[in-house]
Each structure stands twice: as structure tokens, then as C-alpha cells.
Design an enzyme around this catalytic site. Structure first.
Site, short mmCIF file in Angstrom:
data_model
loop_
_atom_site.label_atom_id
_atom_site.label_comp_id
_atom_site.label_asym_id
_atom_site.label_seq_id
_atom_site.Cartn_x
_atom_site.Cartn_y
_atom_site.Cartn_z
N ASP A 61 0.88 -1.17 0.00
CA ASP A 61 0.00 0.00 0.00
C ASP A 61 0.91 1.22 0.00
OD1 ASP A 61 -2.23 1.62 0.36
OD2 ASP A 61 -1.87 1.70 2.50
N THR A 94 -3.27 5.62 -3.66
CA THR A 94 -2.09 6.25 -3.06
C THR A 94 -0.85 5.98 -3.89
OG1 THR A 94 -1.93 4.29 -1.69
CG2 THR A 94 -2.83 6.24 -0.68
N THR A 95 -0.80 4.79 -4.50
CA THR A 95 0.38 4.45 -5.30
C THR A 95 0.38 5.26 -6.59
OG1 THR A 95 0.05 2.24 -4.46
CG2 THR A 95 1.72 2.51 -6.12
N ASP A 392 -8.94 0.19 2.59
CA ASP A 392 -9.01 0.72 1.23
C ASP A 392 -10.31 0.32 0.56
OD1 ASP A 392 -6.59 1.75 1.62
OD2 ASP A 392 -5.57 0.81 -0.06
#
Length: 540
Positions: A61, A94-95, A392
Site C-alpha cells: 500500500d 495512493t500508489t 481501502d
């Protein structure tokens, strides 16, 4: 003018300016993006991080990785900040936000080398961002949130890239049930508070398949007295936030006793007081009492006699959850207890022993507005990762419920938006069209990384994907993250919420703009003297 050089800045200050700073910032952003790059897509690799205390974090994550990494460069710090913003705001992507921001800066580098002014690049980026968001709205399709299979597909595509993807069926339904449970509609406004009311309890042991969403709440507590009932059906529940002990003075109080009878009188007063509070409770004939504070032995004795089970020192957050689940109200004083404060919606109360700890379950609630997700698994690390993945997934559910529009996943959106921007850039005149076009190229980093991560030939697949997008009605064509081949995302069922995508683009472009604006870094080094250090150090 060849006189002595003039010192303006303090000698301990280090100042870098101009091109050196910009290339430094761009390189820092690129480095952070490279760390995260392998964590995108279903074939993502995991990172293993050791924190200073010696604990291990295994995750893919983006946000969790960057939280653990310690960086020194100020630009890299702001990159890490954006993944946190993304995580708090929408919970997913987020990545990709880091990779995009890194790429946006990387494509700006060539323009800076050609001596183009940063403000020109910035205004082009701004224009591109507006057009990107507009295009996203055009491509997006509305979704029927009441259709469970579609919702599961959306969550599935969020979970697919995570470590939990082996149990994705289970995880999807857990996330969806949890979000559906805490969804509240009041006066026309939807409120979905996952953080407060959907608690994840991790219990090591068992297998991941045992995890479930409880229709109610679970607390890590046992009953206070061994003779209290451990299992009650349809309990009447009272929630207190006061202690069932004799009130001692807030500050230290001394009592001087002259006669012996006075001492007996004081003890008697204590007993009467406790008896009085217990009678207030017993009057309403509850089966269960939860309190956030302590319960004295005497109070336990009275409650056991009345066949009431009591549980003490419950966390405030847990108490709120129980209140939402069984419909009770939390009362601060026992003499104000009324019939309507009692929760009667719970169907079952029981204390179970899992592993070597006792857990209290209040389950089978009718229409609960709070829930607990019980996670089982082999080790703490696995559980921590599963919890992050579930968070998530629940955020994705929440986003879709609040903003029911979808976009195809798998890099399809990026290619479509990139194509639109290329078309628009032809109508632009002047120098701005080049940075504008560069944004279009930068977007291709997402499908490119997806292809790289599953080991397919990047150039071949990307070229054919570009060709595919020039045809009509091919907006939803993207890269299949499992095999690295082209496929139609609508048939694969890989969808992403509009909220996540638009937030990703906004954050990435804004960060790129912010870092391009910087042309000077002044860092003050710490002084040796104590008194001069009071001003705090600069941007170190």
C-alpha cells in the site's frame, strides 16, 4: 566592484538556487516514485520495512510504505505528504498518485533545460488539469448503488491489487456489508463514518476464511463477576458513562473522626450510596450493563443478586458503537435512567474465548448502524496487511455510495484522457502547447507501469493500446494487469470510482506545480549555542 564579498546570509545558512534546486526537486520526486513503482497493479510486489523499534511492516500500500520511510529532502517529504492526503481523502490510489506526480515532474525537466520559464509550464499544467477533469466527467458512467453485483465488482478491482486478492470474494463482501451497515441518512444527507463505527478487530489464529462482519459489536472484555450470565438472548442493555463506585472527592479530602460511631456511619453512607445507584439500575430490569468506568465489589454483588451482567471499563469508542448497534443511549447519571435509554435491538449477548482472551459479543442486532469486522489469520503481519487492504476497500465503497460514478480501470482512463489532451493540444498556439502535450505523455506512465509489473513487452503493448484508443468506442480498453495484454475493462469488470481518479489527478498535478514553483532552498544548520537555537531551524 572587485572589493570584498558581502555576506548577507548568515554563514551557517546553505543556499541553493535556480536550476540546481529544480533538478534536485525533480530527482527527489522521481526517486520516491521509483520506490513505489513496483507496487502498482494486481501483480504488485510487496515491500518489507523495518521500523526503528524493530517491528516489521509488509505491505504494498503506497501510503503505508511511505509512512515508514524516513527522507531528508524537502521535496521528497512533500511527495510523501500527498500520498497521505490521498489516503485520508479517498482511501485508494495512493500508489498511482505518487507515480503520476513523479512523472509530471520528470516530463517538465526537458522544458527547464530548454530555458522555458517555470510559470509557462505551470499555466499549461493548470489548463491540462481542467481539461482532464472535464474529460473524466464525460467518460464516467453512473452506477446503481443498490445493485450488489456491480458494487462487488468495484470493490473487487480495488482489492485485486492487494495482498488479500486470494480471498477477494470474502473481502469484497466484508467491505460492502460493513459500509452498508454504517451508512446513515439524515435529513437528506448521507453520512458514512467508517473510522468510528466500523471497527476492525484483529485476532491472531484461525484462518482468513473465518473472518466475518458481525451484525453488532465485539469488545475485548470479560464479565466482571464469575457468577454473571455469559449468554443472554434478546438482552436489555444499559450503557453508562459513570462509575458504580463510591464517589471520592476530586481533591484529597481528610476526615477527622472523633467518635467511633462516625466511622461506622461513613461506611454505611458508602454502602447506601452504592445500593442507591444499583437500585436505580435494577429498577429498569436490564440484563446487561456496560460502563466506561469501574464497578466496585459491592455494586457487583447487588447486580449479581438481580441477575444482571455487568462489563466495566469499556472504551468510549466501543461504547458509542454499542449504542449505535443496539439503539441504547449512553447515560451519565444513574438517577436519570429512563425506559427509552435502554437498547433492545440486540438479539444475543455472549462471551466467547478466542485464543486465550475473552471477547464479548453483542450480535444479531436488528438494523445495526455500527459493526465490527472480525479478522482472523496466521500472524500479526498478515493481519495488519489485511486490515489495511480492507480499509481501502471500504473507502472505495464509501466513495461510490457518495458519488455514484465509475470509470474503467487498468490504465484505460489514462489513455483516453491522454488522447483527448493530445487532440486539444493541436488547437493551442504558442509555447504552452508543449508542456500541455507532455502532461498527455505523463499520463501514460500508469498503463506503462502496469505492463512492466507483469513482465510483458512495454513498447509493443503500449503502442497497440494507443492504436486501439484511436478507434471509436474504445474508451474502456486498458491493460489487463494479470497478463499484460490488452482487454476491455468493462467485460473484465474492473472499475474505479470517479472520486478516486479525479482526486488522484488533482493531487498529482498540484504537487508538480508546487514543486516547479520552488527556485530557492535555504536551509539553516543547527547552532552550537543554546540561546541562538530558540528560533528553530529552517527548512532542513
Amino acid at each position: 566592484m572587485i572589493g570584498q564579498q558581502v555576506l548577507v546570509l548568515n554563514q551557517n545558512m546553505k543556499r541553493e538556487s535556480g536550476r540546481k534546486v529544480q533538478t534536485g526537486n525533480i530527482n527527489a520526486a522521481k526517486t520516491i516514485a521509483d520506490v513505489i513503482r513496483t507496487c502498482l497493479g494486481p501483480r504488485a510486489m510487496m515491500k518489507m520495512l523495518l521500523d526503528p523499534t524493530g517491528g516489521i511492516v509488509m505491505t504494498n500500500d503506497g501510503n503505508a510504505i511511505l509512512r515508514e520511510i524516513q527522507v531528508q529532502h524537502p521535496a521528497a517529504k512533500s511527495m510523501i505528504e500527498i500520498s497521505r492526503t490521498q489516503d485520508e481523502e479517498v482511501g485508494d490510489g495512493t500508489t498511482s498518485v505518487i507515480i503520476l506526480a513523479g512523472e509530471m515532474l520528470a516530463v517538465a525537466e526537458q522544458f527547464l533545460e530548454q530555458q522555458m520559464h517555470p510559470t509557462v509550464i505551470i499555466s499549461a499544467y493548470r489548463q491540462a488539469l481542467e481539461d482532464m477533469l472535464e474529460t473524466l466527467k464525460e467518460i464516467s458512467i453512473p452506477v446503481d448503488t443498490s445493485d450488489r453485483s456491480i458494487m462487488l465488482k468495484i470493490v473487487h478491482s480495488a482489492i485485486n491489487t492487494k495482498a488479500i486478492s486470494r480471498w477477494s470474494e470474502l473481502a469484497c463482501s466484508i467491505a460492502l456489508d460493513a459500509v452498508r451497515t454504517v451508512e446513515l441518512e439524515e435529513n437528506g444527507r448521507k453520512e458514512i463514518d467508517i473510522k468510528k463505527y466500523a471497527k476492525v478487530e484483529k485476532v491472531p489464529g484461525g484462518i482468513i476464511e473465518d473472518s466475518c462482519v458481525l451484525k453488532g459489536v465485539m469488545v475485548n472484555k470479560d464479565v466482571t463477576h464469575p457468577r454473571m450470565r455469559r449468554m443472554i438472548e434478546n438482552p436489555r442493555i444499559i450503557l453508562l458513562d459513570c462509575s458504580l463506585e463510591y464517589k471520592k472527592g476530586e481533591s484529597q479530602t481528610d476526615i477527622e473522626i472523633t467518635k467511633e460511631e462516625d466511622f461506622a456511619r461513613i461506611l454505611q453512607m458508602e454502602e447506601e450510596y452504592i445500593q442507591h445507584i444499583c437500585e436505580d439500575i435494577i429498577r429498569l430490569k436490564p440484563d446487561l450493563v456496560f460502563t466506561e468506568k469501574g464497578i466496585s465489589d459491592l455494586a457487583q454483588h447487588y447486580l449479581v443478586k438481580a441477575n444482571i451482567t455487568a462489563i466495566r471499563r469499556v472504551r468510549k469508542s466501543d461504547n458509542n458503537r454499542i449504542a449505535r448497534a443496539c439503539g441504547a443511549r449512553i447515560v451519565s447519571r444513574t438517577d436519570e435512567l429512563r425506559e427509552e435509554d435502554i437498547g433492545v435491538k440486540a438479539g444475543l449477548f455472549e462471551v466467547k474465548k478466542i485464543g486465550d482472551e475473552y471477547f464479548t459479543f453483542v450480535t444479531k442486532c436488528k438494523d445495526p448502524k455500527a459493526c465490527t469486522i472480525l479478522l482472523r489469520g496466521a500472524s500479526k503481519e498478515i493481519l495488519a496487511e489485511v486490515e489495511r487492504n480492507l480499509q481501502d476497500a471500504m473507502q472505495v465503497c464509501r466513495n461510490v455510495l457518495l458519488d455514484p460514478f465509475l470509470l474503467p480501470g487498468g490504465g484505460a482512463v489514462e489513455m483516453a484522457v491522454s488522447k483527448r489532451l493530445m487532440e486539444r493540444s493541436r488547437s493551442l498556439t504558442g509555447i504552452e502547447q508543449w508542456p500541455y502535450r507532455a502532461v498527455a505523455q505523463a499520463l501514460e506512465v500508469i498503463p506503462r507501469t502496469l505492463i512492466q509489473n507483469c513482465g510483458a513487452s512495454t513498447i509493443r503493448v503500449l503502442t497497440s493500446l494507443r492504436a486501439k484508443h484511436t478507434q471509436d468506442n474504445s474508451v474502456s480498453w486498458g491493460v489487463d494487469g494479470e497478463t499484460g495484454s490488452l482487454s476491455d475493462m468493462s467485460t473484465l469488470g474492473i472499475w474505479e470510482p470517479l472520486a478516486v481518479k479525479s482526486q488522484t489527478y488533482k493531487t498529482a498535478v498540484e504537487t508538480a506545480i508546487l514543486l516547479l514553483r520552488i527556485d530557492d532552498i535555504v536551509s539553516g544548520h543547527k547552532k552550537k549555542n543554546k540561546d541562538e537555537n530558540m528560533g528553530g531551524q529552517g527548512a532542513e
